[in-house]
Motif scaffolding. Structure first.
Motif, PDB file in Angstrom:
ATOM      1  N   GLN A  15       0.847  -1.191   0.000  1.00 15.54           N
ATOM      2  CA  GLN A  15       0.000   0.000   0.000  1.00 15.54           C
ATOM      3  C   GLN A  15       0.882   1.241   0.000  1.00 15.54           C
ATOM      4  OE1 GLN A  15      -2.757  -0.042   3.239  1.00 15.54           O
ATOM      5  NE2 GLN A  15      -4.161   1.363   2.246  1.00 15.54           N
ATOM      6  N   LEU A  16       0.469   2.230  -0.776  1.00 14.65           N
ATOM      7  CA  LEU A  16       1.231   3.464  -0.875  1.00 14.65           C
ATOM      8  C   LEU A  16       0.474   4.603  -0.221  1.00 14.65           C
ATOM      9  CD1 LEU A  16       2.449   3.399  -4.585  1.00 14.65           C
ATOM     10  CD2 LEU A  16       3.605   2.518  -2.560  1.00 14.65           C
ATOM     11  N   SER A  67       3.963   0.837   2.643  1.00 14.79           N
ATOM     12  CA  SER A  67       3.877  -0.008   3.833  1.00 14.79           C
ATOM     13  C   SER A  67       3.840  -1.457   3.386  1.00 14.79           C
ATOM     14  CB  SER A  67       2.625   0.334   4.647  1.00 14.79           C
ATOM     15  OG  SER A  67       1.456   0.173   3.866  1.00 14.79           O
ATOM     16  N   GLY A  68       4.690  -2.243   4.005  1.00 16.53           N
ATOM     17  CA  GLY A  68       4.696  -3.661   3.683  1.00 16.53           C
ATOM     18  C   GLY A  68       5.709  -4.075   2.644  1.00 16.53           C
ATOM     19  N   TYR A  91      -1.091  11.560  -7.444  1.00 22.53           N
ATOM     20  CA  TYR A  91      -1.012  10.177  -7.006  1.00 22.53           C
ATOM     21  C   TYR A  91       0.385   9.633  -7.262  1.00 22.53           C
ATOM     22  CZ  TYR A  91      -6.125  10.407  -7.445  1.00 22.53           C
ATOM     23  OH  TYR A  91      -7.451  10.749  -7.340  1.00 22.53           O
ATOM     24  N   CYS A  92       0.869   8.812  -6.346  1.00 22.90           N
ATOM     25  CA  CYS A  92       2.069   8.052  -6.643  1.00 22.90           C
ATOM     26  C   CYS A  92       1.653   6.606  -6.895  1.00 22.90           C
ATOM     27  CB  CYS A  92       3.101   8.148  -5.521  1.00 22.90           C
ATOM     28  SG  CYS A  92       2.602   7.435  -3.937  1.00 22.90           S
ATOM     29  N   ALA A  93       2.437   5.941  -7.709  1.00 19.58           N
ATOM     30  CA  ALA A  93       2.144   4.565  -8.069  1.00 19.58           C
ATOM     31  C   ALA A  93       3.443   3.793  -8.201  1.00 19.58           C
ATOM     32  CB  ALA A  93       1.354   4.511  -9.373  1.00 19.58           C
ATOM     33  N   TYR A 109       0.667  -0.003 -13.591  1.00 13.51           N
ATOM     34  CA  TYR A 109       1.046   0.138 -12.185  1.00 13.51           C
ATOM     35  C   TYR A 109       0.173  -0.748 -11.299  1.00 13.51           C
ATOM     36  CZ  TYR A 109       4.385   3.790 -13.105  1.00 13.51           C
ATOM     37  OH  TYR A 109       5.493   4.463 -13.542  1.00 13.51           O
ATOM     38  N   ASP A 110       0.819  -1.377 -10.315  1.00 16.29           N
ATOM     39  CA  ASP A 110       0.137  -2.317  -9.429  1.00 16.29           C
ATOM     40  C   ASP A 110      -0.365  -1.673  -8.145  1.00 16.29           C
ATOM     41  OD1 ASP A 110       2.679  -4.668 -10.347  1.00 16.29           O
ATOM     42  OD2 ASP A 110       0.639  -4.519 -11.139  1.00 16.29           O
ATOM     43  N   TYR A 111       0.359  -0.688  -7.670  1.00 16.80           N
ATOM     44  CA  TYR A 111       0.034  -0.086  -6.387  1.00 16.80           C
ATOM     45  C   TYR A 111      -0.173   1.413  -6.565  1.00 16.80           C
ATOM     46  CZ  TYR A 111       2.075  -4.462  -4.729  1.00 16.80           C
ATOM     47  OH  TYR A 111       2.362  -5.783  -4.527  1.00 16.80           O
ATOM     48  N   TRP A 112      -1.185   1.915  -5.888  1.00 13.83           N
ATOM     49  CA  TRP A 112      -1.513   3.336  -5.971  1.00 13.83           C
ATOM     50  C   TRP A 112      -1.712   3.921  -4.583  1.00 13.83           C
ATOM     51  CZ3 TRP A 112      -1.810   6.383 -10.340  1.00 13.83           C
ATOM     52  CH2 TRP A 112      -1.715   5.712 -11.562  1.00 13.83           C
ATOM     53  N   GLY A 113      -1.251   5.149  -4.423  1.00 16.23           N
ATOM     54  CA  GLY A 113      -1.545   5.877  -3.202  1.00 16.23           C
ATOM     55  C   GLY A 113      -2.932   6.497  -3.301  1.00 16.23           C
ATOM     56  N   GLN A 114      -3.377   7.078  -2.222  1.00 22.79           N
ATOM     57  CA  GLN A 114      -4.734   7.613  -2.166  1.00 22.79           C
ATOM     58  C   GLN A 114      -4.862   8.998  -2.792  1.00 22.79           C
ATOM     59  OE1 GLN A 114      -2.546   7.973   0.093  1.00 22.79           O
ATOM     60  NE2 GLN A 114      -2.874   9.888   1.173  1.00 22.79           N
TER      61      GLN A 114
END
Length: 121
Positions: free
Chosen positions: A1-2, A23-24, A92-94, A108-113
């Motif tokens: 998670q970002l 995180s993680g 957004y960051c990804a 992109y697999d992960y995205w911040g809020q």
């Protein structure tokens, strides 16, 4: 998670430093992209950094922005200077597990809020 942070209200010509933390997992081995989406517009790429440190900037921010990794803090930052009203957007960051720079939003697999940047006097 970002998690993206650092947005806010700034006057034209001002600066902001956006930060992306994970995180993680560690961002060290991920390609990172900063994207933004203004109201009524599509999400667009702003800046990218590969796992090896190669960078790319969209023409709209080139010369005014710097993307960098802080390995001690395990974050990726986007320093934005000389901000303009047209920079107003949710940023957004990804992250994606890739060696080179990844330009496509869909990869992109992960995205911040998202963090809101408002440039206004």
């Amino acid at each position: 998670q970002l998690q993206a942070s650092g947005g806010g209200l700034v006057q034209p010509g001002g600066s902001l430093r956006l930060s992306c933390a994970a995180s993680g997992f560690s961002l060290d081995y991920y390609a990172i992209g900063w994207f933004r989406q203004a109201p009524g517009k599509e999400r667009e790429g702003v800046s990218y950094i590969s796992s090896s440190g190669s960078t790319y900037y969209a023409d709209s921010v080139k010369g005014r922005s710097t993307i960098s990794r802080d390995k001690s803090k395990k974050t990726v930052s986007l320093q934005m200077n000389s901000l303009k009203p047209e920079d107003t957007a949710v940023y957004y960051c990804a992250a994606v597990g890739a060696v080179g720079i990844v330009y496509e939003v869909g990869q992109y697999d992960y995205w911040g809020q998202g963090t809101l940047v408002t440039v206004s006097s």
